[in-house]
Design an enzyme around this catalytic site. Structure first.
Site, mmCIF file in Angstrom:
data_model
loop_
_atom_site.group_PDB
_atom_site.id
_atom_site.type_symbol
_atom_site.label_atom_id
_atom_site.label_comp_id
_atom_site.label_asym_id
_atom_site.label_seq_id
_atom_site.Cartn_x
_atom_site.Cartn_y
_atom_site.Cartn_z
ATOM 1 C CG ASN A 148 -64.237 -38.595 59.895
ATOM 2 O OD1 ASN A 148 -64.616 -38.483 60.836
ATOM 3 N ND2 ASN A 148 -63.796 -37.245 59.836
ATOM 4 C CG PHE A 150 -69.083 -37.872 62.805
ATOM 5 C CD1 PHE A 150 -69.765 -38.934 62.664
ATOM 6 C CD2 PHE A 150 -68.017 -38.354 63.496
ATOM 7 C CE1 PHE A 150 -70.756 -39.130 63.811
ATOM 8 C CE2 PHE A 150 -68.633 -38.619 64.676
ATOM 9 C CZ PHE A 150 -69.700 -39.722 64.945
ATOM 10 C CB ALA A 183 -62.150 -32.932 65.576
ATOM 11 C CG ASP A 208 -59.056 -32.498 50.621
ATOM 12 O OD1 ASP A 208 -58.514 -33.711 50.564
ATOM 13 O OD2 ASP A 208 -59.532 -31.200 49.805
ATOM 14 C CD GLU A 213 -57.582 -35.308 62.092
ATOM 15 O OE1 GLU A 213 -57.195 -35.711 63.501
ATOM 16 O OE2 GLU A 213 -58.758 -35.225 62.721
ATOM 17 N N GLY A 250 -64.785 -38.369 51.962
ATOM 18 C CA GLY A 250 -64.925 -36.854 52.881
ATOM 19 C C GLY A 250 -65.517 -35.601 51.798
ATOM 20 C CB SER A 251 -67.083 -32.702 52.192
ATOM 21 O OG SER A 251 -67.696 -32.203 52.276
ATOM 22 N NE ARG A 321 -68.415 -28.089 55.439
ATOM 23 C CZ ARG A 321 -67.795 -29.694 54.826
ATOM 24 N NH1 ARG A 321 -69.332 -30.513 54.262
ATOM 25 N NH2 ARG A 321 -67.021 -30.365 54.935
ATOM 26 C CD GLU A 518 -59.211 -28.509 60.316
ATOM 27 O OE1 GLU A 518 -59.339 -27.404 61.337
ATOM 28 O OE2 GLU A 518 -59.840 -28.674 60.191
#
Ligand SMILES: CCCCCCCCCCCCC/C=C/[C@@H](O)[C@H](COP(=O)(O)O)NC(=O)CCCCCCCCCCCCCCC
Ligand SMILES: Nc1ncnc2c1ncn2[C@@H]1O[C@H](COP(=O)(O)OP(=O)(O)O)[C@@H](O)[C@H]1O
Ligand SMILES: [Ca+2]
Length: 556
Positions: A148, A150, A183, A208, A213, A250-251, A321, A518
């Site tokens: 990914n 992004f 996505a 995550d 996915e 990731g975050s 965020r 999600e």
């Protein structure tokens, strides 16, 4: 016990000193010969023993190769000057790359180069180690990789190309790499297009959300091929064969952190290369017999749902965020009314308040694995009897909540190294249901702060935690008419309509479920934990770094 014969043993030169190098009992070891004994080796490498002895299990050797001998040789990443005399007497060399444990569960790939007096001996060493590596059947040879670009700080592609791909190629692992273009690209590709028979595993580079996915694609594909209906909440799902590797980019990276102990791309790549395996529980989430999503880490309504909803508008901020939205949600201090019913897990070894945690080789998870294989032998009749027994054990709580969280693993992450439920298990077939009732801001802050300290976040009057196999939640506005008076049911009808038309403003009375990052479209859900439905290239968090644990007890 009978001593196994040495496969190989030679005196070889390492950094201009003679070492006794042996390969036996699936372990490569090297120690100072008496002549060199006074000059001790230093440095904290894998299996370092205090007297200049080292050992590496073959299972942690990444690769071996013959090396060009130069008068300068590169050991441990540093250039060493090799004396002309040594180059003259030991002109052949081979290099072993192996897993080197650093602090806080971090793994690195280190190199050690041994110099041999003749080419035949050098070749024999390389061949013998290669043969030993070929006996390790759990290692992947061909992987399907999704990146990914992004995720997190948008570094996924760079992390893979600079840190992971070179290690895979050193370990002779071939890859098919797909950089996602939208996505759900990885999910859809896995669900229908990918030729999965070609691969020994799937790797996702991202957070995550990317992992989510991948499991959605793999689980759906497996159920379709097995003829299992995902929409039926009562169905026993069929476990997926392919293992999944996570390269964290990731975050939150909670799934990586909670299964490996650190969110570090190189460590994860090495766990993939050595072919580790760690089973993971998966929750299925349904609304009125319609499948919604799977979850492996956090299912959170109220606080964590609201944090996620708000943070989606701030994606441009990257990982920060969550902190900004967390502060905002904390200050807003919304509470939500509804009914939680759950089926407590009774036939298991652990509880959510245990001091012991799920670690590599966890006996609680092993016990569940054993029960799982026993369960498979149960006939249909027994299942029906069990279902009837279950009906009597459901517990119901109707209240006002700040947060309803279900953690099917600890959810440890850099923000909270012990996690949302520190004693939760990766593969025991249960989730910890954490109910935080309405309380003051100050009390809620105390609860939140305890996620970052040693204090017990559950030891508060307004918090309770239950280890469950299944649970349901119905927000107040969705409850059946029989439970509400006429006036309430009128409101219910109204707010129900409004949920589908958010413009009218009633949506504030509801929260959303955060399902592994999600947002779910429905608030009334039914959740079931499926024991060990997927497998990762991980081994759980290791209790002690190996260098604190003598790995060659016979060496001194
Ligand atoms: C005051 C400090 C409070 C610290 C509390 C930290 C608890 C953290 C538990 C996090 C559990 C995470 C479970 C994993 C969820 C992920 O699946 C999911 C998706 O991740 P991805 O974007 O990488 O794909 N991540 C999330 O949903 C993010 C949840 C993170 C929540 C952070 C909340 C921060 C709260 C800050 C409150 C501040 C109050 C300060 C008052 C003065
Ligand atoms: N190429 C892409 N473009 C846009 N979104 C993507 C792409 N690939 C994956 N995604 C989505 O990005 C979201 C966040 O991904 P993730 O890797 O978890 O990063 P983060 O941890 O920062 O949220 C996931 O929901 C995933 O489905
Ligand atoms: Ca679990």
């Amino acid at each position: 016990m009978e001593k196994q014969p040495k496969l190989l043993s030679s005196q070889l030169l390492l950094k201009n000193r003679l070492f006794e190098v042996t390969l036996q009992r699936a372990t490569l070891s090297w120690k100072d010969t008496p002549a060199a004994g006074r000059r001790r080796a230093s440095g904290g490498i894998n299996g370092t023993l205090k007297v200049g002895s080292y050992c590496v299990p073959v299972s942690e050797i990444i690769a071996v190769r013959e090396t060009e001998v130069d008068s300068r040789t590169k050991d441990d990443g540093r250039w060493q000057k090799m004396s002309q005399a040594s180059a003259g007497t030991h002109p052949f060399a081979f290099t072993v790359s192996y897993v080197d444990r650093g602090s806080r569960h971090r793994w690195r790939c280190s190199d050690v180069t041994f110099h041999c007096p003749d080419g035949a001996l050098c070749h024999q060493w390389v061949q013998t180690i290669k043969e030993q590596l070929l006996l390790l059947t759990n290692r992947p040879k061909h992987l399907l990789v999704y990146i990914n670009p992004f995720g997190g700080k948008q570094q996924g592609k760079r992390i893979y190309e600079q840190k992971v791909a070179p290690l895979f190629s050193r370990a002779s692992i071939s890859t098919d790499v797909i950089v996602t273009e939208r996505a759900n690209h990885a999910r859809d590709h896995l669900r229908t297009d990918a030729d999965l028979k070609k691969y020994d595993g799937v790797v996702c580079v991202g957070g995550d959300g990317m992992f989510s996915e991948v499991i959605h694609g793999l689980i759906s594909r497996t159920q379709r091929e097995a003829g299992v209906d995902e929409n039926c909440p009562e169905e026993k799902l069929v476990p997926c064969d392919l293992r999944i590797g996570i390269i964290p980019a990731g975050s939150t990276d909670c799934i990586c952190y909670a299964t490996v102990g650190v969110n570090d791309p190189i460590t994860s790549a090495l766990h993939i290369i050595v072919g580790d395996s760690q089973a993971l529980d998966v929750c299925s989430v349904h609304h009125n017999s319609t499948f919604l999503r799977y979850s492996v880490s956090l299912l959170g309504y109220g606080f964590y749902g609201d944090v996620l909803t708000d943070s989606e508008r701030k994606r441009w901020m990257g990982p920060a965020r969550y902190d900004i939205s967390g502060l905002k949600t904390f200050l807003t201090h919304n509470y939500y009314e509804g009914t939680v019913s759950f089926l407590p897990a009774t036939d298991i070894l652990g509880t959510p308040r245990d001091k012991t945690k799920c670690r590599a080789g966890c006996y609680v998870c092993q016990d569940s694995e054993w029960r799982l294989s026993e369960d498979k032998q149960l006939c249909k009749l027994d299942e029906d009897v069990l279902d009837q027994e279950e009906d009597g054990r459901w517990q119901v709580i109707r209240s006002k909540f700040l947060a309803i969280n279900a953690a099917s693993m600890s959810c440890a992450c850099p923000r909270s190294p012990k996690g949302l439920s520190p004693a939760a298990h990766l593969a025991d077939g249960t989730a910890d249901l954490i109910l935080v009732r309405k309380c003051s801001r100050l009390d809620f802050l105390r609860h939140l702060l305890r996620h970052t300290s040693k204090d017990d976040q559950f030891d508060l009057a307004f918090v309770e935690v239950h280890r469950v196999r299944r649970f349901r939640f119905t927000p107040k506005h969705c409850e059946s008419d029989s439970e509400l008076d006429l006036k309430e049911s009128g409101k219910k009808l109204f707010s129900h309509i409004c949920r589908d038309h958010p413009a009218c403003g009633c949506a504030t009375v509801n929260s959303n479920w955060n399902c592994d990052g999600e947002i779910l479209q429905h608030a009334a859900i039914e959740v079931r934990v499926h024991c060990q439905l997927v497998k990762l290239f991980a081994r759980g968090i290791e209790e002690l770094p190996v260098f604190e644990d003598p790995c060659c007890p016979s060496a001194i």
